[in-house]
Structure formats: structure tokens, C-alpha cells
Design a protein around this motif. Structure first.
Motif, mmCIF file in Angstrom:
data_model
loop_
_atom_site.group_PDB
_atom_site.id
_atom_site.type_symbol
_atom_site.label_atom_id
_atom_site.label_comp_id
_atom_site.label_asym_id
_atom_site.label_seq_id
_atom_site.Cartn_x
_atom_site.Cartn_y
_atom_site.Cartn_z
ATOM 1 N N ASP A 151 0.844 -1.191 0.000
ATOM 2 C CA ASP A 151 0.000 0.000 0.000
ATOM 3 C C ASP A 151 0.885 1.249 0.000
ATOM 4 O OD1 ASP A 151 0.122 1.257 2.905
ATOM 5 O OD2 ASP A 151 0.039 -0.907 3.151
ATOM 6 N N PRO A 152 0.370 2.380 -0.508
ATOM 7 C CA PRO A 152 1.191 3.589 -0.654
ATOM 8 C C PRO A 152 1.839 4.069 0.644
ATOM 9 C CG PRO A 152 -0.830 3.805 -1.910
ATOM 10 C CD PRO A 152 -0.962 2.544 -1.101
ATOM 11 N N LYS A 153 1.141 3.970 1.781
ATOM 12 C CA LYS A 153 1.727 4.428 3.043
ATOM 13 C C LYS A 153 2.961 3.596 3.405
ATOM 14 C CE LYS A 153 -0.604 5.685 6.614
ATOM 15 N NZ LYS A 153 -1.553 5.717 7.765
ATOM 16 N N THR A 154 2.879 2.291 3.193
ATOM 17 C CA THR A 154 4.030 1.429 3.484
ATOM 18 C C THR A 154 5.180 1.742 2.551
ATOM 19 O OG1 THR A 154 2.589 -0.346 4.276
ATOM 20 C CG2 THR A 154 4.821 -0.962 3.616
ATOM 21 N N ARG A 155 4.902 1.918 1.274
ATOM 22 C CA ARG A 155 5.954 2.221 0.305
ATOM 23 C C ARG A 155 6.632 3.550 0.623
ATOM 24 N NH1 ARG A 155 2.730 2.225 -4.919
ATOM 25 N NH2 ARG A 155 4.676 3.042 -5.796
ATOM 26 N N LEU A 156 5.834 4.556 0.980
ATOM 27 C CA LEU A 156 6.405 5.856 1.304
ATOM 28 C C LEU A 156 7.258 5.769 2.569
ATOM 29 C CD1 LEU A 156 6.627 8.888 0.764
ATOM 30 C CD2 LEU A 156 4.493 9.202 2.047
ATOM 31 N N GLN A 157 6.762 5.070 3.577
ATOM 32 C CA GLN A 157 7.512 4.931 4.826
ATOM 33 C C GLN A 157 8.841 4.228 4.585
ATOM 34 O OE1 GLN A 157 5.341 3.505 8.294
ATOM 35 N NE2 GLN A 157 7.057 2.179 8.838
ATOM 36 N N GLU A 158 8.829 3.142 3.813
ATOM 37 C CA GLU A 158 10.058 2.401 3.559
ATOM 38 C C GLU A 158 11.045 3.225 2.737
ATOM 39 O OE1 GLU A 158 8.911 -1.299 1.800
ATOM 40 O OE2 GLU A 158 8.238 -2.157 3.700
ATOM 41 N N LEU A 159 10.524 4.034 1.803
ATOM 42 C CA LEU A 159 11.389 4.897 1.003
ATOM 43 C C LEU A 159 12.125 5.898 1.892
ATOM 44 C CD1 LEU A 159 12.369 6.047 -1.741
ATOM 45 C CD2 LEU A 159 10.328 7.494 -1.739
ATOM 46 N N LEU A 160 11.391 6.530 2.795
ATOM 47 C CA LEU A 160 11.996 7.531 3.668
ATOM 48 C C LEU A 160 12.949 6.900 4.676
ATOM 49 C CD1 LEU A 160 8.859 9.780 4.279
ATOM 50 C CD2 LEU A 160 10.763 10.196 2.721
ATOM 51 N N GLN A 161 12.556 5.741 5.209
ATOM 52 C CA GLN A 161 13.443 5.049 6.149
ATOM 53 C C GLN A 161 14.753 4.649 5.479
ATOM 54 O OE1 GLN A 161 10.751 1.927 7.477
ATOM 55 N NE2 GLN A 161 10.566 2.868 9.499
ATOM 56 N N GLY A 162 14.662 4.244 4.205
ATOM 57 C CA GLY A 162 15.859 3.860 3.474
ATOM 58 C C GLY A 162 16.817 5.016 3.271
ATOM 59 N N LYS A 163 16.296 6.239 3.297
ATOM 60 C CA LYS A 163 17.126 7.437 3.147
ATOM 61 C C LYS A 163 17.499 8.053 4.493
ATOM 62 C CE LYS A 163 15.148 8.683 -1.374
ATOM 63 N NZ LYS A 163 16.411 8.583 -2.148
ATOM 64 N N GLY A 164 17.081 7.400 5.568
ATOM 65 C CA GLY A 164 17.389 7.912 6.891
ATOM 66 C C GLY A 164 16.621 9.163 7.254
ATOM 67 N N LEU A 165 15.441 9.342 6.670
ATOM 68 C CA LEU A 165 14.641 10.549 6.905
ATOM 69 C C LEU A 165 13.488 10.267 7.859
ATOM 70 C CD1 LEU A 165 14.499 11.814 3.203
ATOM 71 C CD2 LEU A 165 15.965 12.681 5.047
ATOM 72 N N ALA A 166 12.904 11.336 8.353
ATOM 73 C CA ALA A 166 11.764 11.210 9.263
ATOM 74 C C ALA A 166 10.569 10.610 8.535
ATOM 75 C CB ALA A 166 11.403 12.585 9.828
ATOM 76 N N LEU A 167 9.698 9.959 9.291
ATOM 77 C CA LEU A 167 8.494 9.375 8.717
ATOM 78 C C LEU A 167 7.531 10.479 8.276
ATOM 79 C CD1 LEU A 167 7.813 6.448 11.204
ATOM 80 C CD2 LEU A 167 8.983 6.365 8.998
ATOM 81 N N PRO A 168 6.668 10.190 7.295
ATOM 82 C CA PRO A 168 5.688 11.201 6.853
ATOM 83 C C PRO A 168 4.706 11.520 7.974
ATOM 84 C CG PRO A 168 5.200 9.061 5.895
ATOM 85 C CD PRO A 168 6.527 8.923 6.559
ATOM 86 N N GLU A 169 4.173 12.723 7.929
ATOM 87 C CA GLU A 169 3.194 13.150 8.922
ATOM 88 C C GLU A 169 1.854 13.370 8.230
ATOM 89 O OE1 GLU A 169 2.580 16.581 12.384
ATOM 90 O OE2 GLU A 169 4.171 16.793 10.884
ATOM 91 N N TYR A 170 0.805 12.752 8.771
ATOM 92 C CA TYR A 170 -0.537 12.863 8.198
ATOM 93 C C TYR A 170 -1.416 13.687 9.142
ATOM 94 C CZ TYR A 170 1.124 8.992 5.310
ATOM 95 O OH TYR A 170 1.854 8.205 4.452
ATOM 96 N N ILE A 171 -2.045 14.701 8.584
ATOM 97 C CA ILE A 171 -2.908 15.582 9.372
ATOM 98 C C ILE A 171 -4.242 15.741 8.645
ATOM 99 C CG2 ILE A 171 -3.199 17.895 10.352
ATOM 100 C CD1 ILE A 171 -0.164 18.169 10.355
ATOM 101 N N VAL A 172 -5.344 15.530 9.363
ATOM 102 C CA VAL A 172 -6.667 15.795 8.795
ATOM 103 C C VAL A 172 -6.891 17.308 8.824
ATOM 104 C CG1 VAL A 172 -9.146 15.428 9.018
ATOM 105 C CG2 VAL A 172 -7.562 13.570 9.554
ATOM 106 N N VAL A 173 -7.009 17.903 7.646
ATOM 107 C CA VAL A 173 -7.150 19.356 7.577
ATOM 108 C C VAL A 173 -8.595 19.791 7.312
ATOM 109 C CG1 VAL A 173 -4.767 19.725 6.870
ATOM 110 C CG2 VAL A 173 -6.525 19.351 5.112
ATOM 111 N N ASP A 174 -9.457 18.822 6.968
ATOM 112 C CA ASP A 174 -10.847 19.193 6.715
ATOM 113 C C ASP A 174 -11.737 17.961 6.764
ATOM 114 O OD1 ASP A 174 -12.939 20.979 6.118
ATOM 115 O OD2 ASP A 174 -12.849 20.495 3.983
ATOM 116 N N GLU A 175 -12.934 18.139 7.291
ATOM 117 C CA GLU A 175 -13.977 17.103 7.280
ATOM 118 C C GLU A 175 -15.275 17.772 6.861
ATOM 119 O OE1 GLU A 175 -14.456 14.566 10.703
ATOM 120 O OE2 GLU A 175 -12.423 15.034 11.372
ATOM 121 N N GLN A 176 -15.966 17.181 5.902
ATOM 122 C CA GLN A 176 -17.215 17.759 5.424
ATOM 123 C C GLN A 176 -18.228 16.664 5.141
ATOM 124 O OE1 GLN A 176 -16.733 20.382 2.071
ATOM 125 N NE2 GLN A 176 -15.247 21.695 3.097
#
Length: 223
Positions: A151-176
Motif C-alpha cells: 500500500d502507498p503508506k508502506t511504500r512511502l515509509q520504507e522509502l523515507l526510512q531507506g534514506k534515513g529521513l523522518a516518517l511522513p506526517e498525516y494531518i486531517v485538515v478538513d472534514e465535510q
């Protein structure tokens, strides 16, 4: 006379009543196909797991699980059901028929699983597994690379971890929207991107996955 098989289905039933039941949605009355679907689902998962184990000897356990999930999901089963024209044979109640239930992904997928279950009762384990392998097995050759099945979240996390970077941050900015039509907009922040990316979906989980997918696409475009 009840049909003993269907065009394109590589199995002929000794008991045509089982095929009829497998094609009967609960909206059409009893006996319907839900119990057969339960049986067929178990058979499908086991058969595809065994088939993947034999045909993908190099695949790790996690990759095998992802490949199986892709093959047994409703979308894939509904595609196969459409190729077999199951929608033309599914028996529906007036309400489902009027609302186009014969086109619905879940109904088609359930009917196909019910046919697998019916074949198990009709012809035994070997015959039923051969049916599953004949109908679903060819999809193994068209599976994308195992990495792309994550899934995209796993792929993104593994990509960033492989580069030694911080994990992505997810924020709900709107609900309607009303509760049954709720729409969530999620922002995904990634150190490698100048600005966060956003995505909207009908649940927070889906919105996060969509935002992660958008972030991956942005990263690929800038690499």
C-alpha cells in the motif's frame, strides 16, 4: 431443466441445484448462496496460497500475502465474474434487480466464491481446487512487482526510512458532509518535498493512502 454449467466455466455440476443456489442472492429468497460463499472463500484462499507457494518460490512471506490479497479481493473476482458473464445468470430479488445488483462488484465476487464452494460439495477438493486454479490462476502471471503491491503508506515509509529521513506526517485538515457521506481531506508532509500534498476520500484511512500515493508520485517526478 436446471443448467449444469455456464459458458466459459470449466466445470460441470453433477447436482445442478448447487449451481443454482450458488447463483442465488439472498434478496431472491432461500436457499441463497451465502453459506456456499463462506465455503468458497476458504477454498479460494487456501488454493491461491498453495499455488503462489509453488509458482513464486523466490517470494518472501509478506510478498506472498500481498499477492494473494490482490488475487482474492472483490475487484479481481468481479473482473473474472464479468468475463464469465455471471451477471447474466445471478438470481436477484426485485429490489436488487431494479438497482442493477447484477453489476455490483460485491454481488459478482460473492457469486463466484459461492460457485467454488458449490464445486467443492459437488465434486470434492481436487476438482474444486482445479476449478479455482483454472479460473483465478492465470492472474498470477499478470501481477505487478511485489513492491508495487504494498500500500502507498508502506511504500512511502520504507522509502523515507531507506534514506534515513523522518516518517511522513498525516494531518486531517478538513472534514465535510453528513455522517454517511463524510469526506476527509488529509495532508501528508514529507521532508523531501517543499510543501505537503493533500488528498480527499470517504474515510481517513483512504485519504491517508491517497495522500501517500500523491507524495510518491511527486517524489518520482522530482527525482
Amino acid at each position: 431443466m436446471r443448467p449444469a454449467s455456464l459458458p466459459g466455466l470449466p466445470y460441470t455440476f453433477d447436482d445442478p441445484g448447487l449451481l443454482e443456489q450458488a447463483l442465488t442472492h439472498r434478496s431472491c429468497g432461500n436457499p441463497h448462496n451465502e453459506r456456499l460463499e463462506f465455503l468458497g472463500d476458504a477454498l479460494l484462499n487456501f488454493t491461491i496460497a498453495a499455488l503462489l507457494y509453488r509458482r513464486r518460490p523466490e517470494a518472501a512471506e509478506g510478498d506472498l500475502s500481498r499477492m494473494r490479497a490482490r488475487l482474492v479481493r472483490d475487484r479481481t473476482l468481479a473482473e473474472i465474474a464479468r468475463e464469465l458473464d455471471l451477471g447474466d445468470h445471478v438470481r436477484l430479488g426485485p429490489g436488487e434487480l431494479k438497482s442493477g445488483g447484477y453489476l455490483r462488484e460485491s454481488i459478482l465476487a460473492d457469486a463466484l466464491e459461492a460457485i467454488f464452494g458449490a464445486a467443492l460439495l459437488d465434486g470434492g477438493v481436487v476438482a474444486a481446487r482445479e476449478l479455482v486454479e483454472a479460473v483465478v490462476g492465470p492472474r498470477i502471471d499478470t501481477l505487478p512487482a511485489a513492491e508495487l503491491l504494498k500500500d502507498p503508506k508502506t511504500r512511502l515509509q520504507e522509502l523515507l526510512q531507506g534514506k534515513g529521513l523522518a516518517l511522513p506526517e498525516y494531518i486531517v485538515v478538513d472534514e465535510q458532509g453528513a455522517d454517511h457521506l463524510r469526506q476527509f481531506t488529509v495532508e501528508c508532509g514529507v521532508d523531501l518535498l517543499d510543501a505537503p500534498v493533500q488528498a480527499t476520500a470517504g474515510s481517513r484511512r483512504k485519504a491517508e493512502q491517497a495522500a501517500a500515493r500523491a507524495a510518491l508520485e511527486r517524489l518520482e517526478a522530482t527525482s
